[in-house]
Design an enzyme around this catalytic site. Structure first.
Site, PDB file in Angstrom:
ATOM      1  N   LYS A  75      12.269   7.387  -5.834  1.00  0.00           N
ATOM      2  CA  LYS A  75      12.203   7.886  -4.463  1.00  0.00           C
ATOM      3  C   LYS A  75      13.400   8.816  -4.250  1.00  0.00           C
ATOM      4  CE  LYS A  75      11.663   5.921   0.233  1.00  0.00           C
ATOM      5  NZ  LYS A  75      11.592   4.636   0.976  1.00  0.00           N
ATOM      6  N   SER A 150       7.453   4.332   3.783  1.00  0.00           N
ATOM      7  CA  SER A 150       7.931   5.658   3.475  1.00  0.00           C
ATOM      8  C   SER A 150       7.952   6.019   1.991  1.00  0.00           C
ATOM      9  CB  SER A 150       9.345   5.823   4.037  1.00  0.00           C
ATOM     10  OG  SER A 150      10.239   4.928   3.403  1.00  0.00           O
ATOM     11  N   SER A 174       8.707  -0.355   3.408  1.00  0.00           N
ATOM     12  CA  SER A 174       8.438   0.934   2.764  1.00  0.00           C
ATOM     13  C   SER A 174       8.110   0.901   1.283  1.00  0.00           C
ATOM     14  CB  SER A 174       9.613   1.883   2.971  1.00  0.00           C
ATOM     15  OG  SER A 174       9.526   2.463   4.248  1.00  0.00           O
TER      16      SER A 174
END
Ligand code: GLN
Length: 477
Positions: A75, A150, A174
């Site tokens: 990420k 996310s 997330s």
């Protein structure tokens, strides 16, 4: 298929080169990345260099590590030395960290090959990856739908078989919610089990890094590598790395499962049907399934949307046009900061900074932030009470399957996507999502396994059983 452990076994034995594995995965990225947009950056040259290093180690008879040659994605809120780290925000465009996050160092030492940085909601604020400054990621199962968020880029990259494993961060869900929506495994470890050193902070008392993978075993192997004490993170637990692989085959005979009444009620019937099916199979496999009440979880969203913005407003103060990334000049320093932050942050991030600043301001602190901390204590207390009688808790991971772009333009509707996942962040507990068949429109559904702090072993034991039972039923690819 793309599984980390089988790749590592082949590379370690010399059956296959790490470069060959990398080329296969880059090939899939070349074919489909344009439509999925999982990545902010594909680090081709770095990946090739790392893969060649692994192949050289194998050729020399050196141990290339437990994840030898495994392509991984991070990420884009985890620092990579010299490699852009944007948090999908304009304010960090062109910023290159001078150091690697601890997880990045540990993955490299284990032989993993970094293929790229994945898209996210700006600063990890969101549940659909629509809040990225660089455009949304699309769900590989249905390109008209969101991948969740996310960590939507990481979940989509694993689901599209661009990489067998990716790392995400989970502040309120997330990792788990996008894992559920993309049909992959996603794990949020106990707070402090994985170092946050080098993770760009959103809400420091809630953030945790964890793996997303195509199997429970791959997630376990990755978490073993990245967990363990780190002196660079003051909240890191003083404990040896987790031992999880040994647990996966133990079975669940006699384990006690509590079904969280309040969380299951939050899911739509389509998702509930799948969770109920999993519970029935677990009961027939020897688990003792009881319904439990964890009343304070119903305060989860309220407490989270005060605590997380409060911490974010403080953490994001460092993006001032001086130290990192973007700067838009002005007549004086104040104007420069206003210009930089006005142009650099997106709407959701601005809303959270304002909300958080308000909740922390003199005269309101006790009424908002202080109250929220009390609710957080109640969540911990109710979880503790539940775990006196059961080994793990189970619920839906997300209240619905993946939705269409633009479907949740009302912020509250978006926030509700995390109603089942947020309580574990408030409590600091481990929790993970395991894919279990599909619901409406043939889209993936995830079952969430929750455990008490430090309870990763029993959590993985249960997750492995869910995966086995799902496979027997033909529900897992
Ligand atoms: N969706 C939640 C939020 O927007 C959780 C995000 C996260 O876990 N990073 O804050």
């Amino acid at each position: 298929m793309s599984f980390a452990l089988s790749i590592a076994a082949e590379v370690r034995s010399g059956e296959r080169t790490a470069v060959d594995v990398l080329d296969e995965h880059l090939g899939r990225i070349d074919t489909s990345e344009d439509e999925v947009h999982a990545f902010n950056l594909v680090t081709r040259d770095l990946a090739r260099h790392q893969a060649e290093g692994i192949d050289a180690a194998v050729a020399d008879g050196r141990d290339p590590g437990p994840l030898a040659g495994v392509p991984i994605a991070l990420k884009d809120n985890m620092c990579t030395r010299g490699v852009p780290t944007t948090c999908s925000s304009r304010i960090l465009s062109d910023w290159r960290p001078p150091y690697d996050a601890t997880v990045v160092e540990r993955l490299a030492a284990a032989g993993a090959v970094l293929v790229g940085k994945t898209n996210l909601d700006e600063f990890a604020m969101g549940s659909s990856t629509e809040n990225s400054a660089f455009g949304p990621t699309r769900n590989p199962h249905d390109l008209s739908r969101v991948p969740g968020g996310s960590s939507g880029g990481s979940a989509a990259a694993v689901a599209a078989r661009f990489v067998p494993v990716a790392l995400g961060s989970d502040t309120g869900g997330s990792i788990r919610q996008p894992a559920a929506m993309c049909g992959v495994v996603g794990v949020k470890p106990t707070y402090g089990a994985v170092s946050r050193f080098g993770l760009v902070a959103f809400a420091s008392s809630l953030d945790q890094i964890g793996p997303l993978a195509n199997s429970v075993a791959d997630a376990a192997a990755t978490l073993e590598v990245i967990s363990g004490h780190d002196k660079f993170d003051s909240t890191s637990i003083e404990r040896a790395p987790l031992d999880l692989t040994s647990q996966l085959g133990l079975g669940i005979d006699g384990l006690k499962i509590g079904v969280v009444k309040e969380l299951n009620a939050a899911a739509d019937t389509d998702v509930q049907v799948r969770v109920d099916a999993a519970l029935e199979l677990l009961a027939s496999a020897g688990a003792d399934v009881v319904e439990v009440s964890v009343p304070a979880v119903t305060y989860g969203l309220t407490a989270y949307y005060l605590i997380a913005p409060a911490e974010a407003s403080s953490n994001l103060a460092r993006f001032d046009g001086v130290r990192y990334g973007l700067r838009i000049d002005g007549d004086d320093v104040h104007e420069m900061m206003v210009n930089t932050r006005t142009a650099g942050f997106g709407d959701e991030v601005k809303a959270r900074i304002m909300l958080g600043t308000y909740a922390l301001s003199a005269g309101y602190y006790d009424a908002f932030y202080g109250k929220a901390q009390k609710l957080r204590t109640l969540v911990r207390r109710d979880f503790d009470a539940a775990y006196e009688n059961v080994d793990v808790l189970i619920s839906a991971t997300a209240p619905s399957v993946a939705f269409e772009f633009g479907d949740k333009s009302d912020p509250l509707a978006m926030y509700k996507c995390d109603v089942c996942t947020i309580p574990s962040n408030l409590g600091g507990d481990p929790a993970m999502s395991v894919p279990f068949g599909s619901g409406a429109h043939g889209l993936p559904v995830g079952v969430q396994v929750l455990a008490p702090p430090g309870g990763e072993q029993v959590m993985f034991r249960m997750a492995a059983a869910i995966e086995r039972l799902g496979a027997q039923e033909g529900l897992i690819r």
